[in-house]
Write a protein that holds these residues in place. Sequence first.
Motif, mmCIF file in Angstrom:
data_model
loop_
_atom_site.group_PDB
_atom_site.id
_atom_site.type_symbol
_atom_site.label_atom_id
_atom_site.label_comp_id
_atom_site.label_asym_id
_atom_site.label_seq_id
_atom_site.Cartn_x
_atom_site.Cartn_y
_atom_site.Cartn_z
ATOM 1 N N HIS A 141 -0.747 0.748 -0.157
ATOM 2 C CA HIS A 141 -2.151 0.860 -0.582
ATOM 3 C C HIS A 141 -2.485 -0.188 -1.441
ATOM 4 O O HIS A 141 -3.607 -0.938 -1.428
ATOM 5 C CB HIS A 141 -2.796 2.107 -1.011
ATOM 6 C CG HIS A 141 -2.701 3.260 0.068
ATOM 7 N ND1 HIS A 141 -3.613 2.972 1.454
ATOM 8 C CD2 HIS A 141 -2.272 4.474 0.311
ATOM 9 C CE1 HIS A 141 -3.408 3.949 2.210
ATOM 10 N NE2 HIS A 141 -2.615 5.102 1.284
ATOM 11 N N MET A 142 -1.667 -0.487 -2.425
ATOM 12 C CA MET A 142 -2.335 -1.352 -3.606
ATOM 13 C C MET A 142 -1.969 -2.745 -2.850
ATOM 14 O O MET A 142 -2.918 -3.814 -3.034
ATOM 15 C CB MET A 142 -1.125 -1.571 -4.597
ATOM 16 C CG MET A 142 -1.258 -0.483 -5.625
ATOM 17 S SD MET A 142 -0.120 -0.428 -6.638
ATOM 18 C CE MET A 142 0.169 1.144 -7.434
ATOM 19 N N HIS A 143 -1.058 -2.896 -1.973
ATOM 20 C CA HIS A 143 -1.009 -4.258 -1.265
ATOM 21 C C HIS A 143 -2.198 -4.411 0.000
ATOM 22 O O HIS A 143 -2.427 -5.540 -0.001
ATOM 23 C CB HIS A 143 0.353 -4.483 -0.484
ATOM 24 C CG HIS A 143 1.298 -5.211 -1.518
ATOM 25 N ND1 HIS A 143 1.333 -6.355 -1.668
ATOM 26 C CD2 HIS A 143 2.251 -4.784 -2.352
ATOM 27 C CE1 HIS A 143 2.476 -6.742 -2.489
ATOM 28 N NE2 HIS A 143 2.838 -5.562 -3.129
ATOM 29 N N ASP A 144 -2.503 -3.210 0.439
ATOM 30 C CA ASP A 144 -3.605 -3.400 1.276
ATOM 31 C C ASP A 144 -5.006 -3.885 0.434
ATOM 32 O O ASP A 144 -5.491 -4.650 1.089
ATOM 33 C CB ASP A 144 -3.842 -2.134 1.950
ATOM 34 C CG ASP A 144 -2.967 -1.549 2.891
ATOM 35 O OD1 ASP A 144 -2.016 -2.532 3.300
ATOM 36 O OD2 ASP A 144 -2.614 -0.620 3.490
ATOM 37 N N GLU A 145 -5.196 -3.449 -0.404
ATOM 38 C CA GLU A 145 -6.289 -3.809 -1.273
ATOM 39 C C GLU A 145 -6.213 -5.337 -1.568
ATOM 40 O O GLU A 145 -7.090 -5.928 -1.603
ATOM 41 C CB GLU A 145 -6.332 -3.071 -2.671
ATOM 42 C CG GLU A 145 -7.582 -3.415 -3.567
ATOM 43 C CD GLU A 145 -8.240 -2.415 -4.400
ATOM 44 O OE1 GLU A 145 -7.881 -1.362 -4.542
ATOM 45 O OE2 GLU A 145 -8.973 -2.924 -5.177
ATOM 46 N N THR A 146 -4.931 -5.668 -1.882
ATOM 47 C CA THR A 146 -4.443 -7.207 -2.227
ATOM 48 C C THR A 146 -4.930 -7.925 -0.971
ATOM 49 O O THR A 146 -5.365 -9.252 -1.097
ATOM 50 C CB THR A 146 -3.194 -7.438 -2.643
ATOM 51 O OG1 THR A 146 -2.648 -6.679 -3.646
ATOM 52 C CG2 THR A 146 -2.877 -9.013 -2.892
#
Length: 436
Positions: A141-146
């Motif tokens: 999910h953090m990479h999705d925000e990135t």
Amino acid sequence: MTTPSPAVTPDRIAAELTASRDRSLALLAPLDERDLTRQVSPLMSPLVWDLAHIGNYEELWLLREVAGVEPLRPEIDSLYDAFEHPRAERPSLPILGPADARTYLSGVRNHVLDVLDRTPLEGRALTRDGFVFGMVVQHEHMHDETILATLQLRVGSRTLPADGSLPRGRPVVPHDDVLVPGGVSTQGTSTDPWALDNERPAHRVELASFRIDRTPVTAGMFASFVEAGGYADPRLWTPAGWAHVQASGRRAPMTWQRDGAGGWTCTRFGEVEPVELDAPVQHVCSFEADAYASWAGRRLPTEAEWEKACGWDPVAGRLRRYPWGDGDPTPELANLGQHATRPASVGAYPAGASAYGVEQMVGDVWEWTSSGFDPYPGTRAFPYPEYSEVFYGGDFRVLRGGSWATHATAVRTTFRNWDLPVRRQVFSGFRTAAQV
Ligand SMILES: [Fe+2]
């Protein structure tokens, strides 16, 4: 003095793994080969790097570390090591193409569901309460925000689906604030099963009384600062902030342009639109937040103040998992999970208020604090030092509360994010505080 743990079951973990993967693939599905492989900014990776890195992290932790499975593609490990290769360098690496990356991810995931079936969620610290599965879900999910931040920097027509509707706000007086009485409270958690190492352990803090804005600083409030000459007045800026604003030529938040009629437009995922004056300002760096606060005769909250205002329940004498309590976020409580690709107007989430009546602390925009990213007393790197430990004490500032682009599973009262003071490609805003 601690937050009760939500129940973690294999079914919940499987659902979380599926949801994060569906999200990643849906974000990237509309993009062609060129969009997936090019680099839109030296600050960001090519999107296909993020994709295969998500799979590689999952393989490292869930297949190799938990299940002891042999590497699926040992030759690619070093390509996806974020420490070996800074973002600027990633386009020149022989990384997997989009089709190969998708095949790799699904191959990893097929094994992972088998591993989940046979892994006891107790005993070993790595797997107790599904911690490592939760770490992998949050990482995706953090990479999705990135990926969303990359799509915001990309020049070209919008690829994201139309926004879902957001609740309406209400008129708010600038810096209408609440009193948070001084005293002892708890910061961090020792019991939240999926809390990451930097949130641990729970520890006692004693704060003086302070006041904090009920809602984030709006774009309209920030426009007043710009129009009052805030960017040209060195007295409002820290020395480092002033040096940066001079060198960069910044005169407004990222993507803001004059509309020719005295107002402002911004560019959102490739589309120019009027700035929403009653929504939280976003895409400002911490120097801009500091300068605004000086202009308003206020200051940014410290990280400890922010956490107390967000989660402390003075009646129960413990920290809540979210401002409103321990229950999971819903669309009535917070703007999370890219339901819409923008912050909601201020005052849109009265039901999501904290015990002190502070609103929109979770969701909408990440909020800059005045604190550097430092370790909590008694913390220890777990399960690897490169998530948090190597960043402690550097030139970072803590951001709190998540944004509209943050998934509900990847944020809570205790969650800590950090970035360099000059960065504003993240969905960052702020609120202010004041001494009593
Ligand atoms: Fe990563």
